[in-house]
Enzyme design. Structure first.
Site, mmCIF file in Angstrom:
data_model
loop_
_atom_site.group_PDB
_atom_site.id
_atom_site.type_symbol
_atom_site.label_atom_id
_atom_site.label_comp_id
_atom_site.label_asym_id
_atom_site.label_seq_id
_atom_site.Cartn_x
_atom_site.Cartn_y
_atom_site.Cartn_z
ATOM 1 C CG HIS A 129 -3.150 -2.626 -3.202
ATOM 2 N ND1 HIS A 129 -2.018 -3.384 -2.962
ATOM 3 C CD2 HIS A 129 -3.471 -2.047 -2.026
ATOM 4 C CE1 HIS A 129 -1.678 -3.267 -1.688
ATOM 5 N NE2 HIS A 129 -2.547 -2.463 -1.101
ATOM 6 C CE1 TYR A 150 -8.439 -5.083 2.563
ATOM 7 C CE2 TYR A 150 -6.570 -5.823 3.855
ATOM 8 C CZ TYR A 150 -7.116 -4.961 2.917
ATOM 9 O OH TYR A 150 -6.332 -4.004 2.339
ATOM 10 C CD GLU A 151 -8.599 -6.973 -1.972
ATOM 11 O OE1 GLU A 151 -9.092 -6.652 -3.076
ATOM 12 O OE2 GLU A 151 -7.391 -7.233 -1.801
ATOM 13 C CG HIS A 161 -5.058 -7.257 0.984
ATOM 14 N ND1 HIS A 161 -5.264 -6.478 -0.133
ATOM 15 C CD2 HIS A 161 -3.913 -6.813 1.560
ATOM 16 C CE1 HIS A 161 -4.273 -5.591 -0.237
ATOM 17 N NE2 HIS A 161 -3.448 -5.773 0.770
ATOM 18 C CG MET A 215 -4.479 -5.942 7.989
ATOM 19 S SD MET A 215 -5.808 -4.766 7.632
ATOM 20 C CE MET A 215 -5.807 -3.801 9.155
ATOM 21 C CB SER A 216 -0.677 -7.921 2.963
ATOM 22 O OG SER A 216 0.412 -7.065 3.279
ATOM 23 C CG HIS A 252 -6.178 2.393 3.652
ATOM 24 N ND1 HIS A 252 -5.255 1.388 3.832
ATOM 25 C CD2 HIS A 252 -6.216 2.619 2.304
ATOM 26 C CE1 HIS A 252 -4.765 1.001 2.667
ATOM 27 N NE2 HIS A 252 -5.331 1.741 1.726
ATOM 28 C CG ASN A 297 -0.160 2.867 11.317
ATOM 29 O OD1 ASN A 297 -0.076 2.368 10.189
ATOM 30 N ND2 ASN A 297 -0.606 2.190 12.372
ATOM 31 C CB ALA A 344 1.687 0.097 4.390
ATOM 32 C CB SER A 354 -0.906 0.019 1.240
ATOM 33 O OG SER A 354 -1.812 -1.053 1.218
#
Length: 326
Positions: free
Chosen positions: A114, A138-139, A136, A264-265, A300, A288, A166, A83
């Site tokens: 992306h 989460y998609e 991902h 998350m990836s 995000h 962050n 990220a 990201s």
């Protein structure tokens, strides 16, 4: 009594254990996505959520044949851009671009930042394949689909893979804008892309994970950072499914487990790469601080903004690494 017996029979039928045939073929053919030809559109999260396709040789062969028709040859080195890090591809020369939506059986990227492109070009005279935009869990994609691009890269001859992302800082010494060399990871996704059917040519059924991130490539990255005067942190990556950010309690748990950054990836891709015997180098951009380490709410857009802000430093480091590993 008769009614109770009928209810019990229905319950047993609904939750009866899978037979061996069911385990070997968990998705009946009639529930699979229709077709595998070049006219089949790329997989979408909704389709895979309804009937999650497991990796199979037919799908992989279809995608491989399409890419081989598009490119005369592919590099042995590839990079997956996380990201806000996709701008690295703009620094490549003599580029050829293939939108992943055109590749049959390939999952579509639906997240801002992306783009969903395969880009072949040169960096410092070295040929490189850059994946601008990943998918991902989460998609809505199962882990096997998230790992599909790496399987495809391996089929096409890629031998070394750089993964970037990220990530949120779990280590209180980290600051937004830091770069972290990934030493190891903790898979807290409760899934694995290697589950399901397996073929010998896809690597080990039970791949060893004693050094998922290649020590030799790590040495190259550390030396490149030293020469450029770029501080390069080192740490353990904690991976969860998302898409919600970690709670303060979850952050404390991850810290106690020994993690330094959260994402998350990345981990599904690394698991496939290790199984396929690719050498892997991982770098996280700390965008962050995680919940509980700062009073600021996470967003995000801000994550992407920080990644964009340090993209120049990030690109310098990657260029130096690529020139050395080729």
């Amino acid at each position: 009594m008769l009614r109770a017996a009928r209810e019990l029979t229905r319950a047993n039928r609904r939750y009866s254990p899978l037979s061996q045939t069911d385990w070997d073929n968990p998705i009946p053919p009639r529930r699979r996505l229709a077709g595998s030809g070049n006219n089949v559109p790329a997989m979408t999260p909704m389709q895979t959520e309804m009937a999650p396709p497991l990796l199979d040789a037919e799908r992989l062969a279809t995608a491989k044949a399409f890419v081989q028709q598009r490119f005369a040859s592919l590099p042995r080195l590839a990079i997956i851009l996380g990201s806000g890090l996709g701008s690295f591809a703009d620094s490549m020369q003599d580029t050829e671009i293939l939108p992943t939506a055109q590749i049959p059986e390939y999952p579509r990227s639906t997240v801002a930042g992306h783009a969903g492109c395969w880009i072949i070009g040169r960096v410092g005279g070295k040929r490189l394949l850059a994946l601008q935009g990943r998918v991902h869990t989460y998609e809505g994609y199962p882990a096997s689909v998230v790992g599909f691009p790496v399987h495809l890269m391996a089929e096409l001859g890629v031998k070394r893979l750089i993964v970037t992302n990220a990530a949120g800082g779990l280590n209180p010494l980290f600051r937004p804008g830091d770069l972290m060399l990934i030493d190891d990871h903790i898979n807290f996704m409760f899934t694995n892309p290697l589950r399901g059917q397996h073929r010998r040519e896809w690597g080990e059924r039970w791949p060893d994970m004693h050094a998922p991130y290649d020590p030799g490539l790590q040495g190259v990255a550390l030396e490149a950072a030293r020469q450029l005067g770029i501080p390069l942190r080192r740490g353990v990556l904690f991976a969860s499914k998302g898409p919600s950010y970690e709670t303060a309690a979850e952050v404390r748990m991850a810290q106690r487990l020994g993690a330094d950054a959260a994402t998350m990836s990345t981990v599904p891709e690394v698991l496939v790469a290790v199984a396929r015997r690719l050498e892997v180098l991982g770098i996280s951009c700390i965008t962050n601080l995680c919940t509980g380490l700062t009073s600021q709410k996470l967003d995000h857009a801000e994550v992407t903004e920080v990644a964009n802000r340090i993209s120049t430093t990030f690109q310098k480091l990657l260029h130096a690494i690529i020139k050395q590993i080729g």
